[in-house]
Write a protein that holds these residues in place. Structure first.
Motif, PDB file in Angstrom:
ATOM      1  N   TYR A 547       0.706  -1.224   0.071  1.00  0.00           N
ATOM      2  CA  TYR A 547      -0.055   0.012   0.051  1.00  0.00           C
ATOM      3  C   TYR A 547       0.797   1.213  -0.061  1.00  0.00           C
ATOM      4  CZ  TYR A 547      -3.771   3.108   1.067  1.00  0.00           C
ATOM      5  OH  TYR A 547      -4.813   4.359   0.861  1.00  0.00           O
ATOM      6  N   GLN A 548       1.978   1.388   0.774  1.00  0.00           N
ATOM      7  CA  GLN A 548       2.935   2.418   0.870  1.00  0.00           C
ATOM      8  C   GLN A 548       3.685   2.417  -0.374  1.00  0.00           C
ATOM      9  OE1 GLN A 548       5.531   2.447   4.012  1.00  0.00           O
ATOM     10  NE2 GLN A 548       6.624   4.287   3.472  1.00  0.00           N
ATOM     11  N   GLU A 549       3.862   1.351  -1.315  1.00  0.00           N
ATOM     12  CA  GLU A 549       4.555   1.442  -2.496  1.00  0.00           C
ATOM     13  C   GLU A 549       3.578   1.951  -3.689  1.00  0.00           C
ATOM     14  OE1 GLU A 549       6.844  -1.401  -5.678  1.00  0.00           O
ATOM     15  OE2 GLU A 549       6.058  -1.982  -3.842  1.00  0.00           O
ATOM     16  N   VAL A 550       2.094   1.870  -3.572  1.00  0.00           N
ATOM     17  CA  VAL A 550       1.341   2.239  -4.572  1.00  0.00           C
ATOM     18  C   VAL A 550       1.272   3.909  -4.134  1.00  0.00           C
ATOM     19  CG1 VAL A 550      -1.114   2.716  -4.625  1.00  0.00           C
ATOM     20  CG2 VAL A 550      -0.032   0.460  -4.802  1.00  0.00           C
ATOM     21  N   GLN A 551       1.050   4.309  -2.850  1.00  0.00           N
ATOM     22  CA  GLN A 551       1.123   5.752  -2.734  1.00  0.00           C
ATOM     23  C   GLN A 551       2.342   6.474  -3.087  1.00  0.00           C
ATOM     24  OE1 GLN A 551       0.414   5.472   1.726  1.00  0.00           O
ATOM     25  NE2 GLN A 551      -1.487   6.707   1.380  1.00  0.00           N
ATOM     26  N   THR A 552       3.390   5.723  -2.996  1.00  0.00           N
ATOM     27  CA  THR A 552       4.616   6.511  -3.456  1.00  0.00           C
ATOM     28  C   THR A 552       4.815   6.602  -4.903  1.00  0.00           C
ATOM     29  OG1 THR A 552       5.784   5.660  -1.519  1.00  0.00           O
ATOM     30  CG2 THR A 552       7.227   6.490  -3.421  1.00  0.00           C
ATOM     31  N   LEU A 553       4.321   5.397  -5.502  1.00  0.00           N
ATOM     32  CA  LEU A 553       4.341   5.442  -6.944  1.00  0.00           C
ATOM     33  C   LEU A 553       3.096   6.318  -7.632  1.00  0.00           C
ATOM     34  CD1 LEU A 553       5.577   4.120  -9.441  1.00  0.00           C
ATOM     35  CD2 LEU A 553       3.812   2.261  -9.210  1.00  0.00           C
ATOM     36  N   TRP A 554       2.259   6.625  -6.795  1.00  0.00           N
ATOM     37  CA  TRP A 554       1.055   7.557  -7.205  1.00  0.00           C
ATOM     38  C   TRP A 554       1.908   9.077  -7.191  1.00  0.00           C
ATOM     39  CZ3 TRP A 554      -0.379  10.684  -2.945  1.00  0.00           C
ATOM     40  CH2 TRP A 554      -1.117  11.775  -3.261  1.00  0.00           C
ATOM     41  N   GLY A 555       2.358   9.274  -6.296  1.00  0.00           N
ATOM     42  CA  GLY A 555       3.182  10.756  -6.045  1.00  0.00           C
ATOM     43  C   GLY A 555       4.152  10.900  -7.353  1.00  0.00           C
ATOM     44  N   LEU A 556       4.737   9.721  -7.655  1.00  0.00           N
ATOM     45  CA  LEU A 556       5.744   9.521  -8.739  1.00  0.00           C
ATOM     46  C   LEU A 556       5.003   9.784  -9.898  1.00  0.00           C
ATOM     47  CD1 LEU A 556       8.794   9.456  -9.239  1.00  0.00           C
ATOM     48  CD2 LEU A 556       8.450   7.104  -9.594  1.00  0.00           C
ATOM     49  N   ILE A 557       4.126   9.371 -10.345  1.00  0.00           N
ATOM     50  CA  ILE A 557       3.644   9.459 -11.493  1.00  0.00           C
ATOM     51  C   ILE A 557       2.904  10.844 -11.648  1.00  0.00           C
ATOM     52  CG2 ILE A 557       1.528   8.912 -12.823  1.00  0.00           C
ATOM     53  CD1 ILE A 557       1.850   5.892 -11.708  1.00  0.00           C
ATOM     54  N   THR A 558       2.518  11.284 -10.605  1.00  0.00           N
ATOM     55  CA  THR A 558       1.833  12.735 -10.642  1.00  0.00           C
ATOM     56  C   THR A 558       2.953  13.792 -10.876  1.00  0.00           C
ATOM     57  OG1 THR A 558       0.268  12.307  -8.827  1.00  0.00           O
ATOM     58  CG2 THR A 558       0.681  14.551  -9.180  1.00  0.00           C
ATOM     59  N   ALA A 559       4.184  13.673 -10.283  1.00  0.00           N
ATOM     60  CA  ALA A 559       5.265  14.205 -10.283  1.00  0.00           C
ATOM     61  C   ALA A 559       5.811  14.173 -12.014  1.00  0.00           C
ATOM     62  CB  ALA A 559       6.448  13.955  -9.667  1.00  0.00           C
ATOM     63  N   LEU A 560       5.852  13.087 -12.521  1.00  0.00           N
ATOM     64  CA  LEU A 560       6.321  12.902 -13.939  1.00  0.00           C
ATOM     65  C   LEU A 560       5.509  13.577 -14.942  1.00  0.00           C
ATOM     66  CD1 LEU A 560       7.194   9.032 -13.626  1.00  0.00           C
ATOM     67  CD2 LEU A 560       8.944  11.065 -13.955  1.00  0.00           C
ATOM     68  N   ILE A 561       3.987  13.677 -14.509  1.00  0.00           N
ATOM     69  CA  ILE A 561       3.157  14.337 -15.448  1.00  0.00           C
ATOM     70  C   ILE A 561       3.385  15.857 -15.449  1.00  0.00           C
ATOM     71  CG2 ILE A 561       0.869  14.892 -15.891  1.00  0.00           C
ATOM     72  CD1 ILE A 561       0.187  11.867 -15.304  1.00  0.00           C
ATOM     73  N   ALA A 562       3.471  16.220 -14.111  1.00  0.00           N
ATOM     74  CA  ALA A 562       3.699  17.627 -13.817  1.00  0.00           C
ATOM     75  C   ALA A 562       5.197  18.083 -14.393  1.00  0.00           C
ATOM     76  CB  ALA A 562       3.785  18.065 -12.459  1.00  0.00           C
ATOM     77  N   SER A 563       6.044  17.192 -14.704  1.00  0.00           N
ATOM     78  CA  SER A 563       7.475  17.671 -15.200  1.00  0.00           C
ATOM     79  C   SER A 563       7.413  17.476 -16.881  1.00  0.00           C
ATOM     80  CB  SER A 563       8.534  16.470 -14.605  1.00  0.00           C
ATOM     81  OG  SER A 563       8.290  15.376 -14.901  1.00  0.00           O
ATOM     82  N   GLY A 564       6.484  16.925 -17.258  1.00  0.00           N
ATOM     83  CA  GLY A 564       6.247  16.599 -18.828  1.00  0.00           C
ATOM     84  C   GLY A 564       6.904  15.186 -19.154  1.00  0.00           C
TER      85      GLY A 564
END
Length: 923
Positions: A547-564
């Motif tokens: 579950y924690q891994e999912v939360q971290t990966l969610w944040g990472l995907i959000t950051a990657l989209i924000a970064s382009g």
């Protein structure tokens, strides 16, 4: 996920005594639970609730999961962990892995979300299953009552719940009665009366009384089984039954007196001492008893007490664990306090140390607290904080720390800071009544830092406390930034935190990187955010917690989209979906794949797919009012509607965002909502309202703040609509420089697209072409399309000029960029314009035109008569062979004509060529 220490006897069905009262009428009532979801046994202590349930469980034909509850089970994570352990012991195949994973997350979801996959797994069981919860009156945490009600409301047909309690639980009992979904056994049904009373005395207690004497005792005890049992034990030592019965009453205080005078005093001194000293234990075995009493033959002593019917209840078949009957234990504790008060804290301390050696933290801390030595409690608790965090028992941690007096807590900075962190993780945006307490802790820690006395803190401890306070300061400033949008104070922390080497446990190391990620996100330092989340992900992998891994990966995907970095985000989305599937798709996590799909599909101009995915995300999370997902999904919906000309649908979506935003009170999404309104007004041709917004918005003064970037770009759009090109370009220059400094590719591409459109609208075509070269090179690797299409007609025009010039070989562009430009022009060709009466004045409108000298050529090169014939046949759907037959030419010649048509029409395929020809009125 860390494996918790579970006491197996808690979810072991208590063995039935060889000599027990058979009560068939009560067993018949409980047998109805096979067809009714819920059975409640509610009565005071000593009425035989546990005995009845264990007797019924042992003869049941269903899978029976048993759980004996205690005070420690008021933590939601601990409670449901034990429930799942009980179910796993009873059921096949094992269930509950997904729910456990979520419960042990550092930021667990709501209990309803966590229980959903468990309910689904229970529904899939092929055999009837019964869950028995004994001593439920010890549960007082409202969230647990709510979660149990949720389980009851969604109980599968094959699942049944039996609950024993001294008081009615705060569940929807009236509703269950109205629906005839409950069986109730109460005190009146459990009382001994008539023939049962006589049988109990004769068969269980080995005492024969006359019918009159039985009736008298029954009246005195009011059918209370323990009263019968206590009376029978005393009767063994009385010669005059009538005299005893006259003196005996069912009053509980008198019963305790009888226990002390009639049962304990006749026992040998060593047995009395053993009973008194072990009474501090809620459950015991020979080892715990020996540690408290020093008795080497503790196992033999326990067995002897059991044989003497001295209210010692075995908890397993092996006679390894025992407990005292509750009332009997209360009598023992009262006598211990009265006769040996100095021994009470000593015995609790011994018990705490024994449990600590076994690694049983809840029992250790409970006994340590009972010892009233709070310095000892703090010493033990400091060693358990990391474990409680990783096990997700934050509420338990808060409860234990709150027990400590202020002077003890202030002298233990690690516990004080752990309290502040745990509270922020559980209630990040609401201080409530805790605000004053948190402020006191905060001031105390600041004073401790200022004190340079080495006797209070060593240099290493002072550094650790300083670093923790910095991390906690991020929470403070983060909450402030989320409420007022001001991130200036966070910027200074980013630099100091990202290179900090923290000598602390894994929880604080993760929080350090999480703080860096949050501050970087709010201040626009997206590459730093991505790096921090990648580090957290590595820490998570070292101690697997799905579950924690999912939360971290969610944040990472959000950051990657924000970064382009759209393509990398898409790759991680596939991994994210696999993790979500593994967890059983719990909400709100299950909605994130839809949200990410919507955002990426919109960027790639896949509007139908984007809109559908956004709607799925909304449908999944609307009942939960999950702000993060809903706001993002409604934004995609609004943009899709505007791109497709559905301005009414776009307005509805923006109003939904506005309503949600007002209900929460944060300003986090305000600039994005206002930006969407500006887009909508310009698309509707309402320039007056857009200009009014631009003149009065506070973002005019704060246009370089990253959180306000969308509003700043809307300001540019309004300036361009007013033909104030010079001011628009000045703002774009500043925004471009900020994006370059922070290496924000997404921002860079967005600003460049507006820059190109503004130059083209201003008639500076040559300069626009130069900037477009850079924009295409930056945007092509990630496949961005909407960033071009959303600025509208000026971009359409400059792309036509750029492509025509390169096809005519005036410049040397790569085939990849030429193909990319053709794809973008195809997007423009298929764009559905708003069907409003007023002409739209968004940058994407046709109100911007070229000077006559810069008119865009319709074709890079005119079509030959033969090519026009081939084009007409293509429009009719003819194949290459059919065209060759109709025109009496070779197949090779047809292919050559088709190739020339694709080149001249700047089309990707035959279908695109026909659409392009119709757009240019060639058909």
């Amino acid at each position: 996920m860390p494996e918790p220490d579970l006491i197996i006897t808690k979810f072991t069905i208590p063995p039935v005594r060889p000599v027990a009262l058979h009560r068939p009428h009560l067993l018949t009532i409980l047998n109805q639970s096979y067809s009714i979801p819920f059975a409640l046994i509610s009565a005071g202590a000593g009425f035989g609730k546990t005995t009845l349930l264990s007797t019924w469980a042992c003869q049941s034909t269903s899978q029976v999961a048993w759980l004996t509850l205690d005070e420690h089970d008021n933590d939601p994570t601990r409670f449901w962990t034990y429930v799942i352990a009980a179910l796993r012991k009873a059921c096949s195949p094992p269930i509950g892995e997904t729910t456990l994973t979520m419960l042990y997350s550092l930021q667990p979801p709501g209990l309803r979300v966590a229980l959903t996959p468990l309910i689904n797994e229970l529904a899939a069981l092929s055999q009837d299953t019964v869950l028995i919860l004994d001593d439920y009156h010890l549960i007082h945490e409202q969230t647990l009552h709510d979660s149990l009600q949720f389980l009851l409301d969604h109980l599968p047909a094959s699942m049944h719940l039996l609950l024993a309690s001294r008081a009615d639980p705060p569940l929807a009992l009236s509703r269950l009665r109205a629906k005839r979904q409950i069986i109730e056994v109460r005190e009146t049904g459990l009382r001994l009366c008539g023939e049962e009373s006589a049988r109990f005395l004769k068969e269980v207690m080995d005492i024969s009384l006359s019918a009159e004497e039985v009736a008298h005792l029954e009246k005195r005890t009011e059918g209370w089984i323990t009263g019968f049992q206590l009376a029978a034990l005393s009767l063994h030592r009385h010669t005059s039954v009538s005299a005893f019965l006259q003196a005996f009453t069912g009053n509980h205080r008198l019963v305790r007196d009888y226990v002390q005078e009639e049962i304990l005093e006749p026992l040998p001194k060593e047995q009395q001492q053993f009973l008194l000293h072990t009474s501090v234990l809620e459950r015991m075995n020979a080892e715990t008893c020996q540690s408290l009493t020093g008795e080497q033959d503790s196992q033999q002593m326990l067995e002897a007490l059991e044989r003497a019917n001295l209210f010692l209840v075995p908890l397993d078949e092996e006679r390894y664990w025992y407990r005292f009957h509750t009332l009997f234990r209360e009598v023992l504790l009262a006598r211990l306090q009265a006769t040996q008060p100095e021994q009470v804290p000593i015995l609790h301390r011994k018990a705490a140390l024994w449990y600590h050696q076994q690694g049983w933290l809840h029992e250790a801390l409970s006994h340590a607290t009972a010892s009233q030595d709070f310095w000892f409690v703090a010493e033990l608790l400091e060693g358990y904080t990391e474990r409680l965090y990783l096990q997700g028992e934050l509420k338990t941690l808060l409860t234990w720390i709150k027990h400590l007096p202020q002077e003890v807590l202030h002298a233990h900075p690690r516990l004080a800071t752990s309290y502040i962190l745990a509270f922020n993780m559980l209630s990040p945006f609401t201080d409530g009544v805790e605000k004053e307490y948190l402020n006191l802790l905060w001031m105390s820690m600041e004073q401790t830092l200022q004190n340079k006395d080495q006797a209070i803190l060593t240099d290493a401890e002072r550094d650790r406390l300083h670093h923790r306070m910095m991390i906690l300061q991020v929470w403070k400033l983060g909450k402030k930034a989320l409420s007022d949008g001001n991130v200036e104070q966070l910027n200074s922390l980013v630099e100091s935190l990202q290179h900090l080497s923290l000598d602390d446990d894994v929880v604080w190391r993760q929080q350090l990187k999480g703080g860096v990620a949050m501050t970087a996100r709010l201040s626009g330092k997206i590459p730093i955010m991505v790096a921090a989340l990648q580090e957290i992900r590595e820490m998570t992998r070292m101690a697997p917690n799905h579950y924690q891994e999912v939360q971290t990966l969610w944040g990472l995907i959000t950051a990657l989209i924000a970064s382009g970095q759209l393509r990398l985000a898409h790759e991680h989305c596939q991994e994210f979906q696999q993790l979500v599937d593994h967890l059983g798709g719990p909400l709100p996590i299950a909605a994130y794949p839809d949200l990410f799909q919507a955002q990426l599909a919109y960027s790639w101009n896949q509007l139908e797919r984007a809109n559908s995915a956004a709607q799925r995300a909304i449908e999944k999370t609307a009942p939960m009012q999950y702000l993060d997902i809903l706001m993002e999904a409604y934004e995609v919906t609004a943009r899709c509607c505007m791109a497709q000309g559905d301005l009414t649908g776009a307005e509805d979506a923006v109003r939904q965002m506005e309503s949600l935003h007002q209900s929460v009170g944060t300003l986090l999404f305000r600039s994005r909502i206002e930006s969407l309104w500006v887009h909508l007004w310009l698309a509707q041709g309402n320039l007056t309202r857009a200009i009014d917004w631009a003149e009065h918005t506070s973002y005019r003064r704060e246009f370089l703040v990253y959180n306000h970037e969308s509003a700043s770009l809307s300001l540019v759009r309004v300036l361009v609509a007013e033909q104030r090109y010079s001011q628009a370009l000045q703002m774009l220059d500043a925004l471009l420089e900020a994006a370059k400094q922070e290496a924000r590719l997404r921002s860079l591409i967005t600003v460049l697209s507006l820059y190109v459109a503004t130059l083209q609208a201003a008639g500076a075509t040559h300069e626009a072409l130069q900037v477009l070269d850079r924009l295409l090179a930056e945007a092509e690797p990630e496949g961005e399309q909407r960033v071009f299409l959303d600025v509208g007609e000026p971009m359409h025009q400059i792309l036509q000029i750029w492509l025509a010039s390169h096809i005519q070989q005036l410049h040397g562009a790569s085939p990849t960029l030429i193909s990319y430009a053709q794809t973008l022009l195809a997007g423009f060709a298929n764009e559905q314009r708003p069907k409003a009466e007023k002409k739209p004045i968004l940058i994407g409108s046709s109100s911007f035109s070229y000077p006559p000298s810069q008119a865009v050529p319709l074709l890079a090169e005119p079509l030959t008569p033969r090519e026009q014939e081939v084009l007409c046949l293509l429009a009719q759907g003819a194949s290459n062979q059919e065209i060759a037959t109709r025109l009496v030419i070779s197949l090779r010649t047809v292919k050559k004509h088709v190739s020339n048509l694709l080149l001249k029409l700047m089309a990707q395929n035959r279908t695109h060529a026909v659409a392009r020809a119709r757009e240019l009125s060639l058909l």
